[in-house]
Design a protein around this motif. Structure first.
Motif, mmCIF file in Angstrom:
data_model
loop_
_atom_site.group_PDB
_atom_site.id
_atom_site.type_symbol
_atom_site.label_atom_id
_atom_site.label_comp_id
_atom_site.label_asym_id
_atom_site.label_seq_id
_atom_site.Cartn_x
_atom_site.Cartn_y
_atom_site.Cartn_z
ATOM 1 N N UNK A 87 0.782 -1.123 -0.033
ATOM 2 C CA UNK A 87 -0.299 -0.457 -0.187
ATOM 3 C C UNK A 87 0.507 1.058 0.054
ATOM 4 N N UNK A 88 0.263 2.492 -0.206
ATOM 5 C CA UNK A 88 0.657 3.930 -0.071
ATOM 6 C C UNK A 88 0.384 3.968 0.913
ATOM 7 N N UNK A 89 0.637 5.571 1.623
ATOM 8 C CA UNK A 89 -0.140 6.856 3.053
ATOM 9 C C UNK A 89 -1.639 6.658 1.951
ATOM 10 N N UNK A 90 -1.957 6.973 0.461
ATOM 11 C CA UNK A 90 -3.865 6.487 0.132
ATOM 12 C C UNK A 90 -3.837 5.944 -0.305
ATOM 13 N N UNK A 91 -3.906 4.852 -0.082
ATOM 14 C CA UNK A 91 -4.211 3.123 -0.219
ATOM 15 C C UNK A 91 -5.895 2.890 0.635
ATOM 16 N N UNK A 92 -5.834 3.875 1.402
ATOM 17 C CA UNK A 92 -7.196 4.095 2.490
ATOM 18 C C UNK A 92 -8.572 3.237 1.535
ATOM 19 N N UNK A 93 -9.233 3.912 -0.067
ATOM 20 C CA UNK A 93 -10.243 3.542 0.352
ATOM 21 C C UNK A 93 -9.634 1.852 -0.209
ATOM 22 N N UNK A 94 -9.091 0.726 -0.239
ATOM 23 C CA UNK A 94 -8.316 -0.390 -0.512
ATOM 24 C C UNK A 94 -9.068 -1.204 0.741
ATOM 25 N N UNK A 95 -9.070 -0.395 1.924
ATOM 26 C CA UNK A 95 -9.439 -1.050 3.384
ATOM 27 C C UNK A 95 -10.596 -0.433 3.696
ATOM 28 N N UNK A 96 -11.335 0.565 3.428
ATOM 29 C CA UNK A 96 -12.736 0.917 3.844
ATOM 30 C C UNK A 96 -13.527 0.169 3.603
ATOM 31 N N UNK A 150 5.647 0.411 15.490
ATOM 32 C CA UNK A 150 5.979 1.382 14.338
ATOM 33 C C UNK A 150 4.650 2.215 14.459
ATOM 34 N N UNK A 151 4.862 3.448 13.813
ATOM 35 C CA UNK A 151 3.734 4.654 13.903
ATOM 36 C C UNK A 151 2.810 4.120 13.133
ATOM 37 N N UNK A 152 1.854 4.845 13.819
ATOM 38 C CA UNK A 152 0.225 5.675 13.823
ATOM 39 C C UNK A 152 -0.708 6.461 13.357
ATOM 40 N N UNK A 166 8.173 9.950 0.605
ATOM 41 C CA UNK A 166 6.444 10.039 -0.306
ATOM 42 C C UNK A 166 6.898 8.320 -1.090
ATOM 43 N N UNK A 167 5.682 8.349 -1.505
ATOM 44 C CA UNK A 167 5.106 7.311 -2.727
ATOM 45 C C UNK A 167 5.962 5.781 -2.764
ATOM 46 N N UNK A 168 6.912 5.628 -1.279
ATOM 47 C CA UNK A 168 6.964 3.804 -1.527
ATOM 48 C C UNK A 168 6.071 3.304 -0.650
ATOM 49 N N UNK A 169 5.958 2.151 -0.831
ATOM 50 C CA UNK A 169 5.028 1.266 -0.278
ATOM 51 C C UNK A 169 5.269 0.302 0.314
ATOM 52 N N UNK A 170 4.516 -0.134 1.165
ATOM 53 C CA UNK A 170 4.344 -1.159 1.795
ATOM 54 C C UNK A 170 3.464 -1.262 2.940
ATOM 55 N N UNK A 171 3.671 -2.119 4.022
ATOM 56 C CA UNK A 171 2.368 -2.605 4.690
ATOM 57 C C UNK A 171 1.648 -1.732 5.639
ATOM 58 N N UNK A 172 0.149 -0.947 5.491
ATOM 59 C CA UNK A 172 -0.818 -1.209 6.111
ATOM 60 C C UNK A 172 -1.648 -1.488 6.986
ATOM 61 N N UNK A 173 -2.241 -0.713 8.361
ATOM 62 C CA UNK A 173 -3.517 -1.976 8.397
ATOM 63 C C UNK A 173 -3.965 -0.223 8.902
ATOM 64 N N UNK A 174 -5.615 -0.759 8.369
ATOM 65 C CA UNK A 174 -7.068 0.412 9.137
ATOM 66 C C UNK A 174 -7.668 -0.866 10.159
ATOM 67 N N UNK A 175 -7.738 0.437 11.060
ATOM 68 C CA UNK A 175 -8.799 -0.638 12.253
ATOM 69 C C UNK A 175 -9.989 0.011 12.636
ATOM 70 N N UNK A 176 -11.171 -0.322 12.648
ATOM 71 C CA UNK A 176 -12.020 -0.373 13.120
ATOM 72 C C UNK A 176 -12.736 -0.884 14.596
ATOM 73 N N UNK A 180 -4.857 4.040 11.324
ATOM 74 C CA UNK A 180 -3.687 3.287 10.530
ATOM 75 C C UNK A 180 -2.642 3.202 10.856
ATOM 76 N N UNK A 181 -2.239 1.872 10.753
ATOM 77 C CA UNK A 181 -0.549 1.394 11.408
ATOM 78 C C UNK A 181 0.076 1.930 9.791
#
Length: 217
Positions: free
Chosen positions: A75-84, A189-191, A115-125, A104-105
């Protein structure tokens, strides 16, 4: 009046998908107005501390909690739609009311640093109570997990969320940890935590950057 689950979900979704691309940090003039309460759009989970005051760094203890977690590995920092949408479908299907904040972690630190780097992201409800629902995998992307009590060093912001603000926030927290290395050390990691959707004026929105820490033995 708090937003219904559907409306609030879409509001928070819009916030996470419209992070502005700016070279500056969140608008400092936002601090001239009174921020909306952290639970102004939706309640906080049981036992959760209030949002950190904008511009303040503090260590907070978060109680054990339960959440639905979506993970994207590239993911990127703008990949929220993939998880939401998978998360929103999960809470709708299981009649789980929306809460604040959305977390988001960034499991891959370079995502924040570069900026623009990809990696593992989680989103929590977050569930309102660790006794609500049940743990386990709900779909290919969604898993309901219990999280232990944990401490975080936190930096509060007021205004629009931004990649630049996240990056600056993590840098400031890392400096704080270095200055207090006799007492604390980083423990993960940061969140980022977002408390409000776009129906709240941007100048009144609260969010924060956090790094998990543990006491130095």
């Amino acid at each position: 009046m708090r937003l219904p689950t559907f409306a609030l979900g879409l509001a928070i979704f819009t916030t996470f998908l419209t992070i502005p691309s700016r070279a500056d940090e969140p608008k400092q003039e936002a601090k001239q107005v009174e921020p909306k309460a952290a639970d102004g759009d939706a309640p906080l989970p049981e036992g959760f501390p209030d949002a950190t005051k904008p511009g303040t760094v503090e260590v907070k203890t978060y109680p054990a909690y339960r959440s639905a977690v979506a993970t994207v590995e590239k993911a990127t920092t703008r990949s929220g739609n993939m998880m939401f949408f998978p998360l929103f479908n999960h809470i709708q299907k299981n009649d789980i009311a929306m809460t604040a904040p959305v977390i988001n972690t960034f499991k891959t630190p370079k995502m924040v640093e570069t900026p623009g780097a990809k990696g593992e992201v989680t989103m929590e409800f977050l569930y309102r109570s660790p006794k609500q629902g049940k743990t386990g995998r709900d779909s290919a992307m969604i898993e309901v997990l219990d999280h232990p009590e944990q401490k975080f060093v936190c930096l509060g912001y007021q205004g629009d969320m931004s990649d630049e603000g996240m990056r600056a926030g993590v840098a400031r927290l890392n400096e704080w940890i270095e200055e207090h290395k006799a007492e604390w050390q980083a423990d993960g990691p940061p969140r980022s935590l977002g408390y409000h959707g776009p129906m709240t004026p941007s100048a009144q929105r609260l969010w924060e950057v956090q790094v998990p820490v543990k006491a130095v033995k």
